[in-house]
Design an enzyme around this catalytic site. Structure first.
Site, PDB file in Angstrom:
ATOM      1  N   PRO A   1     -30.630  -7.782 -76.346  1.00  0.00           N
ATOM      2  CA  PRO A   1     -31.725  -7.119 -77.035  1.00  0.00           C
ATOM      3  C   PRO A   1     -31.278  -5.985 -77.959  1.00  0.00           C
ATOM      4  O   PRO A   1     -30.357  -5.235 -77.641  1.00  0.00           O
ATOM      5  CB  PRO A   1     -32.599  -6.573 -75.903  1.00  0.00           C
ATOM      6  CG  PRO A   1     -31.714  -6.520 -74.716  1.00  0.00           C
ATOM      7  CD  PRO A   1     -30.716  -7.618 -74.891  1.00  0.00           C
ATOM      8  N   ASN A   2     -31.945  -5.948 -79.086  1.00  0.00           N
ATOM      9  CA  ASN A   2     -31.792  -4.919 -80.118  1.00  0.00           C
ATOM     10  C   ASN A   2     -30.503  -5.018 -80.913  1.00  0.00           C
ATOM     11  O   ASN A   2     -30.331  -4.288 -81.892  1.00  0.00           O
ATOM     12  CB  ASN A   2     -31.943  -3.514 -79.523  1.00  0.00           C
ATOM     13  CG  ASN A   2     -33.296  -3.328 -78.885  1.00  0.00           C
ATOM     14  OD1 ASN A   2     -34.313  -3.626 -79.504  1.00  0.00           O
ATOM     15  ND2 ASN A   2     -33.319  -2.865 -77.652  1.00  0.00           N
TER      16      ASN A   2
ATOM     17  N   ARG B   1     -30.016   0.508 -86.485  1.00  0.00           N
ATOM     18  CA  ARG B   1     -30.451   1.208 -85.282  1.00  0.00           C
ATOM     19  C   ARG B   1     -29.392   2.209 -84.835  1.00  0.00           C
ATOM     20  O   ARG B   1     -28.257   1.841 -84.572  1.00  0.00           O
ATOM     21  CB  ARG B   1     -30.681   0.180 -84.169  1.00  0.00           C
ATOM     22  CG  ARG B   1     -31.025   0.770 -82.845  1.00  0.00           C
ATOM     23  CD  ARG B   1     -31.199  -0.342 -81.794  1.00  0.00           C
ATOM     24  NE  ARG B   1     -31.326   0.236 -80.484  1.00  0.00           N
ATOM     25  CZ  ARG B   1     -30.472   0.014 -79.493  1.00  0.00           C
ATOM     26  NH1 ARG B   1     -29.462  -0.801 -79.652  1.00  0.00           N
ATOM     27  NH2 ARG B   1     -30.651   0.600 -78.336  1.00  0.00           N
TER      28      ARG B   1
ATOM     29  N   TYR C   1     -24.046   3.396 -82.731  1.00  0.00           N
ATOM     30  CA  TYR C   1     -23.582   2.017 -82.821  1.00  0.00           C
ATOM     31  C   TYR C   1     -22.868   1.683 -84.128  1.00  0.00           C
ATOM     32  O   TYR C   1     -22.370   0.575 -84.287  1.00  0.00           O
ATOM     33  CB  TYR C   1     -24.757   1.052 -82.624  1.00  0.00           C
ATOM     34  CG  TYR C   1     -25.439   1.254 -81.290  1.00  0.00           C
ATOM     35  CD1 TYR C   1     -24.801   0.908 -80.102  1.00  0.00           C
ATOM     36  CD2 TYR C   1     -26.702   1.827 -81.207  1.00  0.00           C
ATOM     37  CE1 TYR C   1     -25.400   1.111 -78.881  1.00  0.00           C
ATOM     38  CE2 TYR C   1     -27.320   2.024 -79.983  1.00  0.00           C
ATOM     39  CZ  TYR C   1     -26.663   1.668 -78.822  1.00  0.00           C
ATOM     40  OH  TYR C   1     -27.264   1.868 -77.614  1.00  0.00           O
TER      41      TYR C   1
ATOM     42  N   ASN D   1     -22.411  -9.125 -74.828  1.00  0.00           N
ATOM     43  CA  ASN D   1     -22.929  -7.775 -74.983  1.00  0.00           C
ATOM     44  C   ASN D   1     -24.408  -7.911 -74.673  1.00  0.00           C
ATOM     45  O   ASN D   1     -25.188  -8.326 -75.520  1.00  0.00           O
ATOM     46  CB  ASN D   1     -22.698  -7.231 -76.392  1.00  0.00           C
ATOM     47  CG  ASN D   1     -23.219  -5.814 -76.543  1.00  0.00           C
ATOM     48  OD1 ASN D   1     -23.989  -5.331 -75.723  1.00  0.00           O
ATOM     49  ND2 ASN D   1     -22.798  -5.152 -77.606  1.00  0.00           N
TER      50      ASN D   1
ATOM     51  N   ALA E   1     -29.154  -3.424 -73.185  1.00  0.00           N
ATOM     52  CA  ALA E   1     -29.766  -2.735 -72.041  1.00  0.00           C
ATOM     53  C   ALA E   1     -29.870  -3.619 -70.799  1.00  0.00           C
ATOM     54  O   ALA E   1     -29.926  -3.101 -69.683  1.00  0.00           O
ATOM     55  CB  ALA E   1     -31.142  -2.206 -72.433  1.00  0.00           C
TER      56      ALA E   1
ATOM     57  N   HIS F   1     -27.632  -3.110 -67.619  1.00  0.00           N
ATOM     58  CA  HIS F   1     -27.912  -2.114 -66.586  1.00  0.00           C
ATOM     59  C   HIS F   1     -29.096  -2.483 -65.703  1.00  0.00           C
ATOM     60  O   HIS F   1     -29.404  -1.744 -64.759  1.00  0.00           O
ATOM     61  CB  HIS F   1     -28.183  -0.760 -67.255  1.00  0.00           C
ATOM     62  CG  HIS F   1     -27.280  -0.496 -68.410  1.00  0.00           C
ATOM     63  ND1 HIS F   1     -25.921  -0.282 -68.257  1.00  0.00           N
ATOM     64  CD2 HIS F   1     -27.514  -0.463 -69.744  1.00  0.00           C
ATOM     65  CE1 HIS F   1     -25.380  -0.107 -69.458  1.00  0.00           C
ATOM     66  NE2 HIS F   1     -26.321  -0.209 -70.368  1.00  0.00           N
TER      67      HIS F   1
ATOM     68  N   GLU G   1     -17.215  -8.653 -70.802  1.00  0.00           N
ATOM     69  CA  GLU G   1     -18.367  -7.817 -71.150  1.00  0.00           C
ATOM     70  C   GLU G   1     -17.949  -6.846 -72.252  1.00  0.00           C
ATOM     71  O   GLU G   1     -16.904  -6.208 -72.152  1.00  0.00           O
ATOM     72  CB  GLU G   1     -18.803  -7.053 -69.905  1.00  0.00           C
ATOM     73  CG  GLU G   1     -19.933  -6.089 -70.107  1.00  0.00           C
ATOM     74  CD  GLU G   1     -20.232  -5.282 -68.850  1.00  0.00           C
ATOM     75  OE1 GLU G   1     -20.989  -4.312 -68.975  1.00  0.00           O
ATOM     76  OE2 GLU G   1     -19.709  -5.603 -67.761  1.00  0.00           O
TER      77      GLU G   1
ATOM     78  N   HIS H   1     -19.268  -3.682 -75.048  1.00  0.00           N
ATOM     79  CA  HIS H   1     -20.236  -2.692 -75.518  1.00  0.00           C
ATOM     80  C   HIS H   1     -19.617  -1.932 -76.674  1.00  0.00           C
ATOM     81  O   HIS H   1     -18.436  -1.560 -76.622  1.00  0.00           O
ATOM     82  CB  HIS H   1     -20.615  -1.708 -74.406  1.00  0.00           C
ATOM     83  CG  HIS H   1     -21.218  -2.389 -73.235  1.00  0.00           C
ATOM     84  ND1 HIS H   1     -22.513  -2.840 -73.219  1.00  0.00           N
ATOM     85  CD2 HIS H   1     -20.674  -2.747 -72.044  1.00  0.00           C
ATOM     86  CE1 HIS H   1     -22.750  -3.440 -72.064  1.00  0.00           C
ATOM     87  NE2 HIS H   1     -21.650  -3.409 -71.341  1.00  0.00           N
ATOM     88  N   LEU H   2     -20.396  -1.699 -77.709  1.00  0.00           N
ATOM     89  CA  LEU H   2     -19.902  -0.967 -78.877  1.00  0.00           C
ATOM     90  C   LEU H   2     -19.599   0.488 -78.532  1.00  0.00           C
ATOM     91  O   LEU H   2     -18.578   1.039 -78.941  1.00  0.00           O
ATOM     92  CB  LEU H   2     -20.930  -1.033 -80.010  1.00  0.00           C
ATOM     93  CG  LEU H   2     -21.182  -2.441 -80.551  1.00  0.00           C
ATOM     94  CD1 LEU H   2     -22.443  -2.476 -81.392  1.00  0.00           C
ATOM     95  CD2 LEU H   2     -19.986  -2.915 -81.348  1.00  0.00           C
ATOM     96  N   SER H   3     -20.489   1.110 -77.776  1.00  0.00           N
ATOM     97  CA  SER H   3     -20.299   2.514 -77.390  1.00  0.00           C
ATOM     98  C   SER H   3     -19.654   2.584 -76.005  1.00  0.00           C
ATOM     99  O   SER H   3     -19.623   1.596 -75.268  1.00  0.00           O
ATOM    100  CB  SER H   3     -21.648   3.241 -77.376  1.00  0.00           C
ATOM    101  OG  SER H   3     -22.483   2.737 -76.340  1.00  0.00           O
TER     102      SER H   3
ATOM    103  N   ARG I   1     -22.134   8.052 -71.696  1.00  0.00           N
ATOM    104  CA  ARG I   1     -23.534   8.205 -72.093  1.00  0.00           C
ATOM    105  C   ARG I   1     -24.410   8.547 -70.887  1.00  0.00           C
ATOM    106  O   ARG I   1     -23.903   9.009 -69.865  1.00  0.00           O
ATOM    107  CB  ARG I   1     -24.000   6.934 -72.812  1.00  0.00           C
ATOM    108  CG  ARG I   1     -23.192   6.713 -74.110  1.00  0.00           C
ATOM    109  CD  ARG I   1     -23.657   5.556 -74.915  1.00  0.00           C
ATOM    110  NE  ARG I   1     -25.038   5.772 -75.359  1.00  0.00           N
ATOM    111  CZ  ARG I   1     -25.795   4.809 -75.838  1.00  0.00           C
ATOM    112  NH1 ARG I   1     -25.346   3.568 -75.928  1.00  0.00           N
ATOM    113  NH2 ARG I   1     -27.040   5.057 -76.219  1.00  0.00           N
TER     114      ARG I   1
ATOM    115  N   ARG J   1     -26.662   4.229 -67.797  1.00  0.00           N
ATOM    116  CA  ARG J   1     -25.810   3.271 -68.495  1.00  0.00           C
ATOM    117  C   ARG J   1     -24.454   3.078 -67.799  1.00  0.00           C
ATOM    118  O   ARG J   1     -23.697   2.195 -68.163  1.00  0.00           O
ATOM    119  CB  ARG J   1     -25.585   3.698 -69.938  1.00  0.00           C
ATOM    120  CG  ARG J   1     -26.844   3.677 -70.772  1.00  0.00           C
ATOM    121  CD  ARG J   1     -26.533   3.940 -72.233  1.00  0.00           C
ATOM    122  NE  ARG J   1     -27.709   4.323 -72.974  1.00  0.00           N
ATOM    123  CZ  ARG J   1     -28.566   3.480 -73.535  1.00  0.00           C
ATOM    124  NH1 ARG J   1     -28.363   2.178 -73.440  1.00  0.00           N
ATOM    125  NH2 ARG J   1     -29.615   3.913 -74.191  1.00  0.00           N
TER     126      ARG J   1
END
Length: 146
Positions: A10-11, A18, A23, A74, A77, A80, A98, A100-102, A107, A111
């Site tokens: 998502p997103n 965004r 990101y 990826n 959300a 989590h 897995e 993740h960009l960040s 964070r 997360r």
């Protein structure tokens, strides 16, 4: 030729627009093109998909069995929150990385928990779009003949 399915949750369709401070400005299409170029150098075929819907992601994971040799996910959300995605990955018995960009561990506390990490061969986070290429490298070592 070994095949990898890259799944974005998502997103992630909004990458580049965004929260660029978190990101970056690279779009999902840019990431997919970079992955295709890198996969070619590794001797991998790739397919890419994105959905904002948990059930659609589960269906894609189920459909990967017998078609692909590995997964890069990826889950956004859903990382989590989704035990269902974790169970889907476990059920197809494919090596999964897995991404993740960040850096999710730097964070918000919520997360820091990843259900997917429990069924992943590894987690790559905090390296931006390069994380996808690192994931392809890791999978290539596992799934391509030596």
């Amino acid at each position: 030729m070994a095949s990898v399915l890259i799944i974005n949750g998502p997103n992630l369709n909004l990458l580049g627009q965004r929260q660029p401070e978190v990101y970056g400005t690279t779009t999902l299409a840019d990431i997919e093109m970079a992955c295709a170029r890198h996969a070619e150098t590794l001797g991998l075929d790739i397919s890419c998909t994105q959905s904002n819907h948990e059930g659609a992601l589960i269906d894609v994971i189920h459909g990967a069995k017998g078609v692909h040799n590995g997964l890069v996910i990826n889950a956004g959300a859903y990382t989590h929150t989704s035990i269902a995605l974790m169970d889907a990955v476990a059920s197809v018995e494919l090596p999964m990385v897995e991404v993740h960009l960040s850096n999710i561990h730097a964070r918000e506390a919520f997360r820091h928990v990843s259900y997917l990490s429990k069924v992943a061969i590894g987690q790559i986070c905090g390296f931006g779009p390069k994380g996808y290429l690192m994931a392809l490298d890791a999978l290539a070592e596992r799934i391509t003949p030596k």
